[in-house]
Structures are given as C-alpha cells and as structure tokens.
Design an enzyme around this catalytic site. Sequence first.
Site, PDB file in Angstrom:
ATOM      1  N   PHE A 133       0.802  -1.271  -0.223  1.00  0.00           N
ATOM      2  CA  PHE A 133      -0.048   0.206  -0.226  1.00  0.00           C
ATOM      3  C   PHE A 133       0.875   1.280  -0.091  1.00  0.00           C
ATOM      4  CE2 PHE A 133      -2.198   3.241   1.890  1.00  0.00           C
ATOM      5  CZ  PHE A 133      -3.509   3.407   1.214  1.00  0.00           C
ATOM      6  N   ASP A 214       9.410   2.594   0.709  1.00  0.00           N
ATOM      7  CA  ASP A 214       8.485   3.416   1.360  1.00  0.00           C
ATOM      8  C   ASP A 214       8.522   3.381   2.969  1.00  0.00           C
ATOM      9  OD1 ASP A 214       5.897   4.361   2.483  1.00  0.00           O
ATOM     10  OD2 ASP A 214       4.578   3.299   0.672  1.00  0.00           O
ATOM     11  N   LYS A 243       3.537  10.246   7.995  1.00  0.00           N
ATOM     12  CA  LYS A 243       2.792   9.691   9.232  1.00  0.00           C
ATOM     13  C   LYS A 243       3.526  10.405  10.217  1.00  0.00           C
ATOM     14  CE  LYS A 243       0.534   5.610   7.664  1.00  0.00           C
ATOM     15  NZ  LYS A 243      -0.846   6.086   7.931  1.00  0.00           N
TER      16      LYS A 243
END
Length: 391
Positions: A133, A214, A243
């Site tokens: 994702f 990522d 995040k």
Amino acid sequence: MTVPSNSLLQGLDRLLPTYARADLTIVRGEGARVWDSGGREYLDFGGGIAVVALGHCHPAPLAAAQKQLGRLWHASNLYRTEPAEELAGRLSERFGGAKAFLCNSGAESIEAALKYARKATGKAGIVALEGSFHGRTLGALSVTGQPAKREAFEPLVPSVRFVPPNDSEALETAIDTEVGLILLEPILGEGGVIPLDREFVAAAAALAPLLGFDEVQTGVGRTGSFFAFEQLGVRPDLLTLAKGLANGLPIGALLVAEEADGAFLPGDHGSTFGGNPVSCAAACAVVDVIDDDLLGRIAELGAVLTRALAALPGVVEVRGRGLLLGAVVDRPANEIVDACRERGLLVLTAGHEVVRLAPPLTIDEVDVSSALEILGSALEATRDDKLQVVT
C-alpha cells in the site's frame, strides 16, 4: 453524555463517505489516551495509524509548533525558511547523506519518488509488491498491490508489475531493461504487517537501477531504528516518509541519497504547502526526541509485546518489528477491533485476519499490560465466532 454541538450536528453526513468510520467522535488526546465526545477514555494503540509517534500533544513538538505559529505560518517555496532547511539537515544526517523534497503526505512523497525515478532513469517500468500500500492518488494507487483498491479507478499508470514479498526468483523474473525503480515497504503495513527478508532486499538492491523504500509507516523510529532499512543491511536510493514525522501535523518527505541526486531541476516538481514552517518545526522536535535511548526502549517494549501477544489464545502468529506489530488471529480481525473499542482500547486491522498495533513510541509497561489485558478479553469474547479465517 455530552450533547453534540449544533455545528457538529450540521456537519453530520456532509463528509463524502470515503471512510468506514466507527460511531466515535474523538475530541481530545494526551499521551497514549484519547477521549470521545461523551467523555469516555480510550487507550490508543493505533496512534492515528502510526502517526502520533510520540503520543498525543507531546510537549516537544507542541512547543515547537506553538512557537513557530507566533512567527510564520507560511512562505512560498520561492523563498527559504529556517524550519524546512533545518529538517532537511536532520533527515540527511540520520540517512547518511541525502537531499529532501518536503510535501504534505505519504501519497505525495510517493508521487515525488515516482517522478524522480522516471526522470533519473528515463525508464517507465516499476516493480512493487503484492499486498503493498503506497497511497490513494492515481500514481500511488498504481503501485499499490491490492486489486480491490485499484479496480474502480483503472486504467492507472501503466508499466507496473507486482511480485510476492520475499520471492527473489519472481523479483528477478520481473526485471527487464524497462524497469527503472523497485519500490518496497520494509514491512508491508496495510498488507498484513509482513517484514521483508534481508536476502530479498539485497536481491532488489542488486537488480534495481533505483531502489525505493516506502518508510511512511516504518520510518521515524517505529521499528526500533530511525529508519527500518538500518536493520536490513541496504540503504535505498529513494526513501519516503510521512505519518509520524510531525506527530500528527501534515507532512511528507522524499529523501534522495547523495549518490542518486541530480535528476530534479527547478520546475520539475513542487508543492504549495510543502515544507510548511509549523509542520517542519514540529518535525524537527520529533527527530530530536527520537534518540538512541528511545530507540532502544522501542525495541525492548516491542519484544515484550511480541512475546505476550503470541501467548494469547486465538493468536496464531505475531509479525513485525519494534512497535509496528501484527497479530494474526483465527477469526475476523475487525470483530476483535470492535470488541477492543467497546472495552476502551483502539487498535487497527491489516487485512482480514490481522490485528495491527502501532502505539505511541513513548508507551510504557503499564499501558502495554493494560492493552494486553483488554485484547485478551476481546479475544475471549469473540472466540466462538463462526468464521474461522486461519486454519
């Protein structure tokens, strides 16, 4: 029970239904706890999906953001700002030499990485992982290895191939002269909390013109090292962050290793709000707080939590590193998440049969024990569920 304000009532059902929201309105947070609009307290082991890295309203990023709010909220990227340059310097030092592009989210950092790789290599091909994702914008969705998320929006960016995680043979087969980037999550977060093997990552580094990591979910101390790649023996050419970087304020970053620098020129990419002074000031404070002592503590508590989770009835396997953990369970994970929330604990899913935990990195043993007690109670309450998803 607190009565919702008129403004809240007017806003109900006015948001597009892009989230399957629980019937819970969070109004306040402090440390590892949040409170809802009725005044009920919850232990937060989801951390805003691994975003509130140091806990809600941690004093260091809070003070830095408040100080910056009194000085400067925004300046065009046509000019320099001190917080953005200070953050880039801190991240470069942690990475071991890099240049940064600052933006507002993980998806934006992935978009920047995809453009950078295309410009640097002149190749359109990308290899990513099944179950991965990377975000929901069209470019980020194109490299997300979850067909259910992609199908409604196809056709997407072409020339993307997906291989199973930790399958070096499939990875080698997928590489040809058109591939410019291999994009990996060191731990597949949404895809089931699946860590990558050192051997697989080493194979990717040997095959790729550019290797991208990522670390939107794994970065900024989450796994017990500042970057997860430090535990894998390979430093990527490109790395994305978001995040937890500013403890809840919007921010994202693409880091380009010094040896891969040189592709982007003025005008190639941009972000109006990227490098926002308030977010960058908070992020600088976060980076400073995540020192060797805290990283050691994260690794230690992660090991404790892993062992205790594995001992709970109904838990089949525990995956992950540090304080990004997935408990594979023998029943639907969402039912356990609901049962935990009813008992005052917020946790996440990572697929149909994985309960994901991403608590604040500052969590202590008392809160770990409380979370385990509630999780055990939730597992007991759901043990007679009819659907058994793991055999």
